[in-house]
Scaffold this motif. Structure first.
Motif, mmCIF file in Angstrom:
data_model
loop_
_atom_site.group_PDB
_atom_site.id
_atom_site.type_symbol
_atom_site.label_atom_id
_atom_site.label_comp_id
_atom_site.label_asym_id
_atom_site.label_seq_id
_atom_site.Cartn_x
_atom_site.Cartn_y
_atom_site.Cartn_z
ATOM 1 N N GLU A 236 0.835 -1.204 0.000
ATOM 2 C CA GLU A 236 0.000 0.000 0.000
ATOM 3 C C GLU A 236 0.869 1.253 0.000
ATOM 4 O OE1 GLU A 236 -2.841 0.074 3.180
ATOM 5 O OE2 GLU A 236 -3.786 -1.780 2.498
ATOM 6 N N ALA A 237 1.904 1.257 0.837
ATOM 7 C CA ALA A 237 2.812 2.406 0.895
ATOM 8 C C ALA A 237 3.506 2.602 -0.448
ATOM 9 C CB ALA A 237 3.838 2.217 2.010
ATOM 10 N N HIS A 238 3.899 1.510 -1.080
ATOM 11 C CA HIS A 238 4.545 1.558 -2.392
ATOM 12 C C HIS A 238 3.598 2.148 -3.437
ATOM 13 C CE1 HIS A 238 6.935 0.434 -5.830
ATOM 14 N NE2 HIS A 238 6.019 -0.427 -6.254
ATOM 15 N N LEU A 239 2.361 1.689 -3.490
ATOM 16 C CA LEU A 239 1.383 2.215 -4.450
ATOM 17 C C LEU A 239 1.099 3.697 -4.190
ATOM 18 C CD1 LEU A 239 -1.173 -0.731 -4.670
ATOM 19 C CD2 LEU A 239 0.532 -0.070 -6.383
ATOM 20 N N THR A 240 0.992 4.062 -2.936
ATOM 21 C CA THR A 240 0.749 5.463 -2.573
ATOM 22 C C THR A 240 1.898 6.334 -3.040
ATOM 23 O OG1 THR A 240 -0.594 4.783 -0.701
ATOM 24 C CG2 THR A 240 0.274 7.028 -0.654
ATOM 25 N N LEU B 211 1.760 6.802 -6.836
ATOM 26 C CA LEU B 211 0.739 7.772 -7.229
ATOM 27 C C LEU B 211 1.147 9.205 -6.897
ATOM 28 C CD1 LEU B 211 -2.659 6.093 -6.344
ATOM 29 C CD2 LEU B 211 -1.776 6.680 -8.603
ATOM 30 N N ALA B 212 1.884 9.378 -5.814
ATOM 31 C CA ALA B 212 2.308 10.716 -5.401
ATOM 32 C C ALA B 212 3.291 11.334 -6.388
ATOM 33 C CB ALA B 212 2.939 10.659 -4.006
ATOM 34 N N ARG B 213 4.013 10.508 -7.124
ATOM 35 C CA ARG B 213 4.985 11.002 -8.108
ATOM 36 C C ARG B 213 4.301 11.610 -9.322
ATOM 37 N NH1 ARG B 213 9.003 5.953 -8.762
ATOM 38 N NH2 ARG B 213 9.281 5.538 -6.557
#
Length: 161
Positions: free
Chosen positions: A151-155, A158-160
């Motif tokens: 989840e942290a990786h996907l977040t 997306l933030a990039r």
């Protein structure tokens, strides 16, 4: 355990002892779960309608060990369902090899169409974040660490964008 809770609630309701607190906790189970679609066209339409990115997964469910691990460690968890429910449109494109897992001709066609557009390299597992407009936002695959780390990786991906 669920049967016991249901029976207790039923008895309480029949005797007029049901509390609003108990009813609220049981109604939480009625919240719809995040559903995985298997049509790229439908996923893109839903993404546009909801203004959410598509999380498309390309997997080999019966032969690709990292695909199986990603599904078990991340995608099959209730926590991931909760995380994904309001963030993504979920789409899964599977390419099993075993005859017992053979997909319908229509589903094979859908999967090939999605792969021709987003997974021409034939990478497995491949997780792609796609904007509602059809732009690839990020590509990733299996990462160890379980659901919270993913989840942290996907977040972060997306933030990039």
């Amino acid at each position: 355990m669920r049967v016991l809770l249901f029976a207790t609630a039923l008895l309480a309701a029949e005797s007029g002892l049901a509390s609003t607190g108990f009813a609220q906790t049981t109604s939480a189970a009625a919240v719809p779960v995040a559903a995985w679609g298997s049509s790229l066209e439908a996923a893109m339409q839903q993404a546009k309608a909801t203004n959410r990115p598509v999380l498309a997964v390309f997997s080999g469910s019966d032969w690709c060990k990292p695909c199986i691990m990603l599904k078990q460690e991340v995608f099959d968890t209730p926590a991931f369902e909760q995380f994904a429910r309001d963030r993504f449109v979920l789409a899964h494109f599977d390419f099993p090899r075993s005859k017992k897992n053979k997909l319908s001709a229509e589903q094979q066609k859908q999967n090939e169409l999605a792969a021709s557009k987003f997974n021409q390299e034939g990478s497995f597992p491949l997780v792609i974040l796609i904007s509602p407009e059809g732009k690839v936002l990020a590509k990733t695959g299996y990462r160890p660490g379980g659901e919270a780390a993913y989840e942290a990786h996907l977040t972060a991906l997306l933030a990039r964008k």
